[in-house]
Design a protein around this motif. Structure first.
Motif, PDB file in Angstrom:
ATOM      1  N   THR A 111      58.670   8.892   3.792  1.00  0.00           N
ATOM      2  CA  THR A 111      59.149   9.555   4.995  1.00  0.00           C
ATOM      3  C   THR A 111      58.011  10.384   5.588  1.00  0.00           C
ATOM      4  OG1 THR A 111      61.362   9.719   4.013  1.00  0.00           O
ATOM      5  CG2 THR A 111      60.875  11.181   5.874  1.00  0.00           C
ATOM      6  N   PRO A 112      57.819  10.336   6.913  1.00  0.00           N
ATOM      7  CA  PRO A 112      56.773  11.165   7.507  1.00  0.00           C
ATOM      8  C   PRO A 112      56.857  12.616   7.059  1.00  0.00           C
ATOM      9  CG  PRO A 112      57.612   9.633   9.138  1.00  0.00           C
ATOM     10  CD  PRO A 112      58.480   9.485   7.917  1.00  0.00           C
ATOM     11  N   GLY A 113      55.719  13.170   6.672  1.00  0.00           N
ATOM     12  CA  GLY A 113      55.629  14.528   6.169  1.00  0.00           C
ATOM     13  C   GLY A 113      55.527  14.585   4.662  1.00  0.00           C
ATOM     14  N   LYS A 114      55.938  13.514   3.982  1.00  0.00           N
ATOM     15  CA  LYS A 114      55.857  13.505   2.528  1.00  0.00           C
ATOM     16  C   LYS A 114      54.493  12.977   2.065  1.00  0.00           C
ATOM     17  CE  LYS A 114      60.776  13.267   1.425  1.00  0.00           C
ATOM     18  NZ  LYS A 114      61.795  12.650   0.545  1.00  0.00           N
ATOM     19  N   ARG A 115      54.241  13.131   0.763  1.00  0.00           N
ATOM     20  CA  ARG A 115      52.965  12.724   0.194  1.00  0.00           C
ATOM     21  C   ARG A 115      52.829  11.200   0.217  1.00  0.00           C
ATOM     22  NH1 ARG A 115      54.479  17.047  -3.523  1.00  0.00           N
ATOM     23  NH2 ARG A 115      55.299  15.542  -5.048  1.00  0.00           N
ATOM     24  N   ALA A 116      51.615  10.743   0.413  1.00  0.00           N
ATOM     25  CA  ALA A 116      51.342   9.305   0.468  1.00  0.00           C
ATOM     26  C   ALA A 116      51.112   8.774  -0.940  1.00  0.00           C
ATOM     27  CB  ALA A 116      50.152   9.027   1.366  1.00  0.00           C
ATOM     28  N   ASP A 117      52.160   8.817  -1.756  1.00  0.00           N
ATOM     29  CA  ASP A 117      52.149   8.274  -3.110  1.00  0.00           C
ATOM     30  C   ASP A 117      53.017   7.020  -3.078  1.00  0.00           C
ATOM     31  OD1 ASP A 117      50.817  10.625  -3.687  1.00  0.00           O
ATOM     32  OD2 ASP A 117      52.443  11.514  -4.857  1.00  0.00           O
ATOM     33  N   PHE A 118      52.421   5.874  -3.323  1.00  0.00           N
ATOM     34  CA  PHE A 118      53.192   4.637  -3.214  1.00  0.00           C
ATOM     35  C   PHE A 118      52.598   3.553  -4.103  1.00  0.00           C
ATOM     36  CE2 PHE A 118      50.078   4.838   0.215  1.00  0.00           C
ATOM     37  CZ  PHE A 118      49.446   3.601   0.183  1.00  0.00           C
ATOM     38  N   VAL A 119      53.402   2.515  -4.317  1.00  0.00           N
ATOM     39  CA  VAL A 119      52.982   1.386  -5.134  1.00  0.00           C
ATOM     40  C   VAL A 119      53.094   0.113  -4.304  1.00  0.00           C
ATOM     41  CG1 VAL A 119      55.314   1.151  -6.117  1.00  0.00           C
ATOM     42  CG2 VAL A 119      53.375   0.129  -7.293  1.00  0.00           C
ATOM     43  N   VAL A 120      52.106  -0.753  -4.454  1.00  0.00           N
ATOM     44  CA  VAL A 120      52.091  -2.052  -3.780  1.00  0.00           C
ATOM     45  C   VAL A 120      52.480  -3.106  -4.813  1.00  0.00           C
ATOM     46  CG1 VAL A 120      50.738  -3.715  -2.464  1.00  0.00           C
ATOM     47  CG2 VAL A 120      50.269  -1.257  -2.229  1.00  0.00           C
ATOM     48  N   LEU A 121      53.529  -3.872  -4.500  1.00  0.00           N
ATOM     49  CA  LEU A 121      54.047  -4.873  -5.419  1.00  0.00           C
ATOM     50  C   LEU A 121      53.862  -6.281  -4.855  1.00  0.00           C
ATOM     51  CD1 LEU A 121      57.446  -3.187  -6.408  1.00  0.00           C
ATOM     52  CD2 LEU A 121      55.267  -3.078  -7.638  1.00  0.00           C
ATOM     53  N   GLY A 122      53.808  -7.229  -5.766  1.00  0.00           N
ATOM     54  CA  GLY A 122      53.652  -8.619  -5.356  1.00  0.00           C
ATOM     55  C   GLY A 122      54.913  -9.226  -4.783  1.00  0.00           C
TER      56      GLY A 122
END
Length: 526
Positions: free
Chosen positions: A483-494
């Motif tokens: 969500t905009p404003g939150k930390r850019a912590d994410f995982v890219v999955l196949g």
């Protein structure tokens, strides 16, 4: 100018107001917008994901990083199925020591694979006078050689060298604590393993004391990593309950017990902070020490509580009165009764509507306990992979009447109890996707169904490792959804776990993990 922009992605935000997106803009570690809000903005780096799936970084709400990291370098008997094989590993470990009196650590011990416990007399045949400490895979017991038993007071209970719970804790305290640098190295190793599974934040379940603390100054090891730029993911630390002590605070402060300086839940920043107070009420099901109201099937054993019930209750109440969020370890239903009774007493004495107390494990919860958990507003922090790995054994020792109550899913959600996912790494596999698959299928490694009615949807299982994890750790303002404003912590999955057959979820490739908008799993970093 954006620092980076993801494009051509299948972004699953876990935000009901904007469930999906194709583009995501990042500036200084934060999400600044999705799709049309950022598509036309210039960016220093544009990352074309070619249709790959993006999810919020997984949150593992109950891990033991130091234990896991130390175990990566220690001798292990995990694969041993005969006592002779265990003794051979111990003998090899002994051969690498300098002489009598040295400590020898071996991990991964599990009597279930052997059919019985190894004894201290058997360890003595290969120990050559060393202090052998064979740690149970559950963390709730150990087998030690006579050189260790000789140092313990005569009133410490054991069964042919097997020490459970508090007795094991007495043996651990015979040793000097681990050095902060040694703990720090172990934490970093385990944290990078977590990153490889798509985990961007964890809650470390008990430092500084208790069954699994490694040093009274353990927090300093995490701070050392942070100071050196080596903390690769976000960590919330649970202080062990026995680190609290009476302090000479003003009576108006209402602090019956506290950490030094009055620190409590919430101290720290978005990388390293103090979380809940970890309080053990019982043992573990693997070691047959989880406290039950009825015996383990075919035995008269009902497990054990960690201490006198009133002492445990007083600690829970004091922790609540002192302003802590509480993480109460309760695996058996008898332990859950104690925890709920104590939390109810605490809330009567000082109501706290947003305390967000947690029951860690909630391994065997009776139907009558579900509405009590809901009324008290506690979260159930479960370990689904326990049943994938040990489900056949757990179902057998619970018997047909109780097996369906093990590590529930659907029942918690239907009663309004937040369902939070975790691994208890290194007790089981720390991969969230493995846990998500189990939560949907409820099938053990052998294919046995355990509690079919407790199955949840893929979306609900993913929520347990994102949105619900953020809530349980009080991170919801910055984590859990894209969500905009939150930390850019994410995982890219196949692939998208929601779009493949459930049997394929655990095999989805973790392509990359990003923390603070930066890829943390680049070649050479893991």
């Amino acid at each position: 100018m954006l620092c980076s922009r993801l494009t051509n992605a299948h972004i699953v935000t876990m935000d009901p107001d904007r469930p999906t997106a194709r583009d995501m803009g990042i500036w200084r570690g934060r999400i600044v917008g999705l799709d049309e809000a950022v598509t036309a903005l210039p960016a220093r780096e544009v990352i074309d994901l070619q249709g790959a799936t993006v999810l919020p970084g997984f949150i593992d709400s109950h891990v033991h990083l130091a234990w896991a990291g130390l175990g990566q370098l220690a001798r292990s008997v995990t694969s041993c199925e005969r006592v002779e094989d265990v003794l051979a590993v111990v003998a090899e470990a002994v051969s690498g020591t300098d002489g009598p009196g040295d400590w020898v650590d071996v991990m991964g011990y599990d009597q279930r694979a052997l059919g019985r416990h190894v004894t201290s007399a058997e360890l003595d045949t290969v120990a050559r006078g060393r202090k052998v400490f064979l740690l149970h895979a559950s963390g709730h017991g150990c087998v030690v050689s006579s050189a260790v038993l000789d140092l313990l007071p005569a009133d410490v209970p054991h069964h042919d060298g097997f020490l459970a719970e508090r007795a094991m804790e007495r043996a651990r305290k015979l040793r000097l604590p681990f050095a902060q640098t040694e703990i720090a190295d172990a934490v970093e190793r385990a944290a990078r393993t977590c990153l490889g599974a798509g985990v961007t934040a964890v809650a470390e379940a008990g430092i500084g004391g208790g069954l699994l603390g490694h040093s009274p100054v353990e927090l300093g090891a995490y701070q050392l990593l942070r100071d050196q730029g080596r903390l690769p993911l976000r960590v919330q630390l649970m202080a062990a309950g026995d680190t609290l002590r009476p302090l000479a605070a003003h009576r108006d402060d209402g602090l019956p017990r506290s950490l030094d300086l009055g620190m409590r839940t919430g101290f720290g920043d978005e990388w390293l902070s103090l979380g809940a107070l970890k309080i053990y009420t019982d043992g573990g099901m693997m070691a047959r020490t989880a406290a039950l109201t009825a015996p383990y099937a075919g035995t008269d054993n009902t497990g054990e509580l960690q201490d006198d019930p009133e002492i445990l209750t007083r600690l829970i109440v004091d922790g609540h009165l002192s302003g802590w969020q509480l993480a109460v370890h309760a695996i058996g239903d008898r332990a859950a009764d104690l925890a709920l009774d104590a939390l109810e007493r605490a809330q009567r004495l000082r109501p706290r509507s947003d305390a967000r107390h947690r029951i860690e494990h909630a391994g065997l919860i009776r139907p009558d306990q579900l509405p009590r958990m809901a009324r008290l507003g506690v979260s159930a922090v479960v370990q689904p992979t326990f049943l994938y790995s040990f489900g056949d054994d757990y179902a057998r020792v619970m018997g047909a009447g109780r097996a369906d109550w093990l590590y529930r899913g659907r029942a918690f959600l239907e009663h309004g109890v937040p369902l939070v996912g975790s691994s208890d790494l290194p007790v089981t596999d720390g991969a969230p996707l493995r846990a998500v698959q189990f939560m949907v299928e409820r099938a053990s490694a052998s294919g046995r169904t355990v509690g079919a009615d407790e199955a949840v949807t893929v979306e609900e299982a993913l929520r347990a490792y994102t949105v619900a994890g953020a809530y349980a750790c009080r991170w919801e303002d910055g984590a859990g959804s894209l969500t905009p404003g939150k930390r850019a912590d994410f995982v890219v999955l196949g692939d998208d776990p929601r779009r493949v057959p459930p049997s394929r979820i655990s095999g989805i490739e973790v392509v990359a993990t990003f923390v603070d908008g930066t890829e943390a799993t680049k070649a050479g970093k893991l």
